[in-house]
Each structure stands twice: as structure tokens, then as C-alpha cells.
Scaffold this motif. Structure first.
Motif, mmCIF file in Angstrom:
data_model
loop_
_atom_site.group_PDB
_atom_site.id
_atom_site.type_symbol
_atom_site.label_atom_id
_atom_site.label_comp_id
_atom_site.label_asym_id
_atom_site.label_seq_id
_atom_site.Cartn_x
_atom_site.Cartn_y
_atom_site.Cartn_z
ATOM 1 N N ASP A 180 29.881 -8.049 30.119
ATOM 2 C CA ASP A 180 30.765 -7.324 29.198
ATOM 3 C C ASP A 180 29.989 -6.290 28.396
ATOM 4 O O ASP A 180 30.419 -5.141 28.251
ATOM 5 N N TYR A 181 28.860 -6.714 27.853
ATOM 6 C CA TYR A 181 28.044 -5.794 27.047
ATOM 7 C C TYR A 181 27.596 -4.595 27.883
ATOM 8 O O TYR A 181 27.662 -3.447 27.432
ATOM 9 N N ALA A 182 27.140 -4.868 29.089
ATOM 10 C CA ALA A 182 26.678 -3.780 29.966
ATOM 11 C C ALA A 182 27.825 -2.823 30.280
ATOM 12 O O ALA A 182 27.647 -1.591 30.286
ATOM 13 N N PHE A 183 29.005 -3.366 30.524
ATOM 14 C CA PHE A 183 30.184 -2.560 30.827
ATOM 15 C C PHE A 183 30.559 -1.666 29.653
ATOM 16 O O PHE A 183 30.754 -0.452 29.803
ATOM 17 N N VAL A 184 30.646 -2.256 28.470
ATOM 18 C CA VAL A 184 31.021 -1.491 27.271
ATOM 19 C C VAL A 184 30.000 -0.396 26.981
ATOM 20 O O VAL A 184 30.366 0.759 26.731
ATOM 21 N N LYS A 185 28.733 -0.744 27.032
ATOM 22 C CA LYS A 185 27.698 0.249 26.716
ATOM 23 C C LYS A 185 27.674 1.385 27.745
ATOM 24 O O LYS A 185 27.440 2.543 27.382
ATOM 25 N N LEU A 189 23.316 19.631 24.455
ATOM 26 C CA LEU A 189 22.181 20.254 23.774
ATOM 27 C C LEU A 189 20.884 19.480 23.979
ATOM 28 O O LEU A 189 19.807 20.068 23.942
ATOM 29 N N PHE A 190 20.995 18.189 24.191
ATOM 30 C CA PHE A 190 19.806 17.343 24.346
ATOM 31 C C PHE A 190 19.997 16.454 25.582
ATOM 32 O O PHE A 190 20.399 15.293 25.464
ATOM 33 N N PRO A 191 19.708 16.970 26.775
ATOM 34 C CA PRO A 191 19.993 16.234 28.014
ATOM 35 C C PRO A 191 19.309 14.869 28.098
ATOM 36 O O PRO A 191 19.828 13.961 28.754
ATOM 37 N N GLN A 192 18.158 14.720 27.453
ATOM 38 C CA GLN A 192 17.431 13.457 27.542
ATOM 39 C C GLN A 192 17.947 12.408 26.561
ATOM 40 O O GLN A 192 17.540 11.242 26.610
ATOM 41 N N VAL A 193 18.849 12.801 25.665
ATOM 42 C CA VAL A 193 19.370 11.895 24.640
ATOM 43 C C VAL A 193 20.623 11.193 25.139
ATOM 44 O O VAL A 193 21.518 11.824 25.700
ATOM 45 N N LYS A 194 20.675 9.881 24.931
ATOM 46 C CA LYS A 194 21.872 9.099 25.224
ATOM 47 C C LYS A 194 22.582 8.752 23.912
ATOM 48 O O LYS A 194 21.930 8.350 22.947
ATOM 49 N N ILE A 195 23.900 8.923 23.897
ATOM 50 C CA ILE A 195 24.685 8.641 22.699
ATOM 51 C C ILE A 195 25.750 7.608 23.049
ATOM 52 O O ILE A 195 26.620 7.853 23.888
ATOM 53 N N TYR A 196 25.656 6.446 22.421
ATOM 54 C CA TYR A 196 26.643 5.372 22.576
ATOM 55 C C TYR A 196 27.520 5.420 21.328
ATOM 56 O O TYR A 196 27.037 5.131 20.225
ATOM 57 N N ASN A 197 28.803 5.746 21.498
ATOM 58 C CA ASN A 197 29.551 6.056 20.275
ATOM 59 C C ASN A 197 31.048 5.900 20.435
ATOM 60 O O ASN A 197 31.564 5.660 21.529
ATOM 61 N N LYS A 198 31.732 6.068 19.303
ATOM 62 C CA LYS A 198 33.188 6.194 19.279
ATOM 63 C C LYS A 198 33.560 7.204 18.205
ATOM 64 O O LYS A 198 33.128 7.082 17.051
ATOM 65 N N VAL A 199 34.336 8.200 18.599
ATOM 66 C CA VAL A 199 34.739 9.265 17.677
ATOM 67 C C VAL A 199 36.196 9.077 17.265
ATOM 68 O O VAL A 199 36.937 8.264 17.827
ATOM 69 N N LEU A 228 29.329 -1.419 15.803
ATOM 70 C CA LEU A 228 28.553 -0.789 16.871
ATOM 71 C C LEU A 228 27.154 -1.403 16.962
ATOM 72 O O LEU A 228 26.654 -1.681 18.051
ATOM 73 N N GLN A 229 26.529 -1.618 15.820
ATOM 74 C CA GLN A 229 25.194 -2.209 15.805
ATOM 75 C C GLN A 229 25.201 -3.578 16.486
ATOM 76 O O GLN A 229 24.256 -3.934 17.201
ATOM 77 N N SER A 230 26.274 -4.345 16.298
ATOM 78 C CA SER A 230 26.355 -5.669 16.912
ATOM 79 C C SER A 230 26.463 -5.586 18.438
ATOM 80 O O SER A 230 26.069 -6.520 19.141
ATOM 81 N N VAL A 231 27.008 -4.486 18.947
ATOM 82 C CA VAL A 231 27.113 -4.294 20.402
ATOM 83 C C VAL A 231 25.766 -3.885 20.992
ATOM 84 O O VAL A 231 25.359 -4.368 22.048
ATOM 85 N N ILE A 232 25.077 -3.001 20.294
ATOM 86 C CA ILE A 232 23.787 -2.511 20.791
ATOM 87 C C ILE A 232 22.693 -3.555 20.608
ATOM 88 O O ILE A 232 21.798 -3.707 21.455
ATOM 89 N N PHE A 233 22.763 -4.300 19.525
ATOM 90 C CA PHE A 233 21.735 -5.294 19.206
ATOM 91 C C PHE A 233 22.374 -6.663 18.920
ATOM 92 O O PHE A 233 22.261 -7.191 17.811
#
Length: 408
Positions: free
Chosen positions: A283-288, A325-335, A262-267
Motif C-alpha cells: 500500500d505504501y509503495a502504491f501511494v508513494k 524545473l528540477f528533473p532530478q527532484v522527486k516531489i511526493y505531494n497533494k495540492v 504526509l510525513q507519516s506516509v513517507i516515514f
């Protein structure tokens, strides 16, 4: 004296001193956060081995040129302690599917090309359409959207078949993840041989012209066994088998590896070239985008938001709360969740309050030790843990000094 004093304080607060002496590091901010909130984490820290908790937390700092640097911390990180990775394996598969398209470099072949999955045996599925998309077309892009929006198993299976387990193993090893094993589809009943054999696939353009054809593949790779037996029993055919449940020949990937993927995708610019996925800026923009947005924000595929609520695939900071719970927070993730294991691998960013961090966690929610009985404590144990862990880290980041603004 400092460490002794801290341990005395922890004993007074009701935590188990033996467990903490083994696991607590006074210089580790993640450990400090856990011990600071016994109201949330006392039960787990009293008996961490029982819950098989592992956590990776990365603080992110930026210099005056907005260049990010990282400080990584962990709790109970242990590659010898198996957990079933469930749907988190979908993240590297989505990335590798885009990488393979780029590597093939065939004129007209893109993530939006129509992908027809055929079969080479009765054990394989045939897929000609994708019902919840506007045009009904199955594509790499639509499968990736489904993976990140709602963690769709069928979408993962189609991309797994496009890649094949040998390609997956080769690519992840080359990127620095030699112990990662992704060798089976999800939520389908097949033999190991059937799992390792993948379907023929064809790609067409919008006019119906064949662009690329890939034959059925039989794996020739050598995969390490996963000879792990957990719990004290499992349900089979409606009956209890009083013997540990075997994870032999199941998928495996370490939490730290997922965290770094994940870190490699974000950074990507802060990741070693050999560890990056071969993706374009598009691709990066699409995935994120699809890692971050909620199901209701997608019109193709489209989802019933009464079931696929906003936080459906957001565990950290949210748990099972349907309200953001935190509308201003963005979460880029996989569960992921299966066999009682609950996981989330996330990059959290709040540009309003200048907060960003990476956080990954896994917990076992199978306190009775029985598998396949549908009695996992996701709601009473796992989701509250994920919510409280994310909030505790977020609040700590709000107070952390010396950070420079995030420039996007």
C-alpha cells in the motif's frame, strides 16, 4: 542587539518593520529564508494577514544508520485562521480507503476489486464504470491514482461515499487529528443532509461474484460548525452579494495536520503507531508511486498530456511552469485550489544532491475579497509564491551543512 540589528537591516531593505517585528524569528531558518529573498516575498511579508499565508517546513537529518530525525519550523501557523483545504482533503481519504479495505479483511477484497456505487436517493450518483482506465473498471486503486495524478473530484467523492463522514471523523480523531472535518463531497451542489448521507456500495471480483456489500449510510456524527465568514462579498446567480462569504459546514483540516499525515506516509517507521495509517508495504509503495509520478507516466488511467502536463499537480518548486524545473527532484505531494486558496503539502527529495525536506504552504489569492467571481490571482500571486518558496527552501537545503547521505 542581534535581533535589533536584523530588524534595522530589514527596514532598510524595504520591508515593513511592524509586521516583521510580530512575525520574524531570527532563530527560525524558515523566517531567515523568507527575509533573505525580499524580491520574492516582500509583498507577502509586508502584509501577511491579507494573504493568510501559513507555512510548515521540516528539516530532515539522518544518522550513520540512515535513521531520520526531524526539526520542524513554521511561519504564521494559526489553527484559528481558517483556510478552505480544497483538494488536500483527498490525501487522508485515499489513505483511509486503503485502511478500511485492510480492516474489513474479507477474502478477495482488495484495492483492485470492482467497486460499484449505487444510489439510495435521486440526489446520489450511480457509477458502474471508469472510462479512462484500460478495462473500464472502477476500483479503489484507480480512484487513488486519479486523486494523486490529477486531483480528480469524482474519484474523491466515490471514496468519501465508501468511507462515510462518521468513519472519517472517528479515524482521524484516533490518529491525533481531532479537529479535522471532512463532511462533504467536492464540486457538487447538495444540501448538508445530502452530503452527510452516502451511497450503497458493492464490490465484485473479476468473475462478477459479489465480495462485499455496504448499505447506504446516514451520518450520526456530530461535527463542529465552521462559522467563518471571509471577504466582503460573493457572486450568486450572476449578481454581487455585498456580504462576507460563509464557510459554514465546509471541510476543515489544519495545515500542520496535513503536513504530519504526509510525513507519516513517507516515514511510517518514525511515526507513532497510533498515528499511522494501517497500510501494508505494498500500500505504501502504491501511494508513494502515484504521489510522485506525473500524469503522462500513467497508462491506466491515461491522460491527455497537452492538458495534464507533467507539473499539473506540483506547485512547490514548479508554480505553473509546464516544464520540469528540477528533473532530478522527486516531489511526493497533494495540492489543492478553491475559493482563492492555493495549497501544497509536499515531501521533496533530490538523491543526486542529497537533499530532502517536507514543506507545506497555503496562501489566499483573493485580493479583491470577492468569492465565486473567478478572479483569483492564482497565476500572478499564488503559483509564483509556491514556486519561489520551494526553490528558496531547496537552495537553502543545498547549502545546509552537517547532513549525512540519504540511503535508499
Amino acid at each position: 542587539m542581534k535581533h535589533l540589528f536584523l530588524l534595522i537591516l530589514l527596514v532598510i531593505s524595504g520591508l515593513n518593520s511592524t509586521a516583521l517585528a510580530q512575525n520574524f524569528d531570527a532563530d527560525n531558518p524558515l523566517h531567515q529564508i523568507l527575509q533573505k529573498h525580499p524580491q520574492f516575498f516582500k509583498r507577502i511579508m509586508n502584509s501577511p494577514d491579507s494573504f493568510r499565508v501559513q507555512i510548515v517546513y521540516t528539516q530532515i537529518n539522518r544518522n550513520k544508520k540512515n535513521k531520520a530525525s526531524f526539526r520542524e519550523f513554521s511561519y504564521r501557523l494559526n489553527n484559528q485562521e481558517y483556510f478552505y483545504p480544497a483538494s488536500t482533503v483527498k490525501m487522508p481519504i485515499a489513505l483511509l480507503a486503503l485502511e478500511k479495505i485492510n480492516e474489513l479483511a474479507i477474502p478477495g477484497l482488495t484495492m483492485n476489486s470492482i467497486m460499484i456505487t449505487d444510489s439510495a436517493s435521486d440526489a446520489q450518483d450511480v457509477v458502474y464504470n471508469q472510462p479512462n482506465t484500460i478495462d473500464g473498471a472502477p476500483t479503489i486503486a484507480n480512484y487513488i491514482k486519479q486523486i494523486f495524478l490529477v486531483s480528480d473530484n469524482d474519484a474523491f467523492n466515490r471514496l468519501y461515499e465508501f468511507l462515510g463522514p462518521d468513519y472519517i471523523q472517528q479515524k482521524l480523531r484516533a490518529k491525533g487529528y481531532p479537529d479535522a472535518i471532512i463532511r462533504h463531497r467536492l464540486q457538487v451542489n447538495k444540501t448538508l443532509e445530502q452530503q452527510l448521507n452516502t451511497n450503497p456500495v458493492k464490490f465484485y471480483d473479476s468473475l462478477g461474484n459479489l465480495i462485499y456489500e455496504q448499505p447506504a449510510q446516514a451520518s450520526k456524527g456530530k461535527f463542529a460548525a465552521t462559522p467563518f465568514e471571509l471577504g466582503k462579498g460573493y457572486m450568486k446567480g450572476g449578481k454581487l452579494v455585498e456580504f462576507p462569504f460563509s464557510f459554514l459546514n465546509k471541510n476543515r483540516i489544519y495545515l500542520q495536520d496535513l503536513h504530519h499525515i504526509l510525513q507519516s506516509v513517507i516515514f511510517p517507521e518514525r511515526t507513532k503507531k497510533k498515528s499511522r495509517f494501517r497500510l501494508s508495504e505494498e500500500d505504501y509503495a502504491f501511494v508513494k508511486k502515484y504521489m510522485q509520478i506525473y500524469p503522462g507516466a500513467s497508462d491506466s488511467p491515461s491522460y491527455d498530456t497537452s492538458y495534464y502536463y507533467d507539473t499539473y499537480c506540483k506547485f512547490l518548486l514548479q508554480g505553473s511552469e509546464r516544464k520540469t524545473l528540477f528533473p532530478q527532484v522527486k516531489i511526493y505531494n497533494k495540492v489543492g485550489d478553491a475559493y482563492g486558496f492555493l495549497l501544497d503539502v509536499a515531501y521533496v527529495v533530490d538523491e543526486v544532491n542529497q537533499v530532502e525536506f517536507l514543506l507545506s504552504a497555503v496562501i489566499s489569492c483573493n485580493t479583491d475579497g470577492i468569492f465565486n467571481d473567478d478572479k483569483y490571482e492564482y497565476d500572478s500571486l499564488g503559483f509564483p509564491f509556491m514556486r519561489d518558496l520551494g526553490i528558496a527552501i531547496y537552495n537553502s537545503e543545498l547549502m545546509r551543512k552537517g547532513k549525512l547521505p540519504i540511503i535508499k
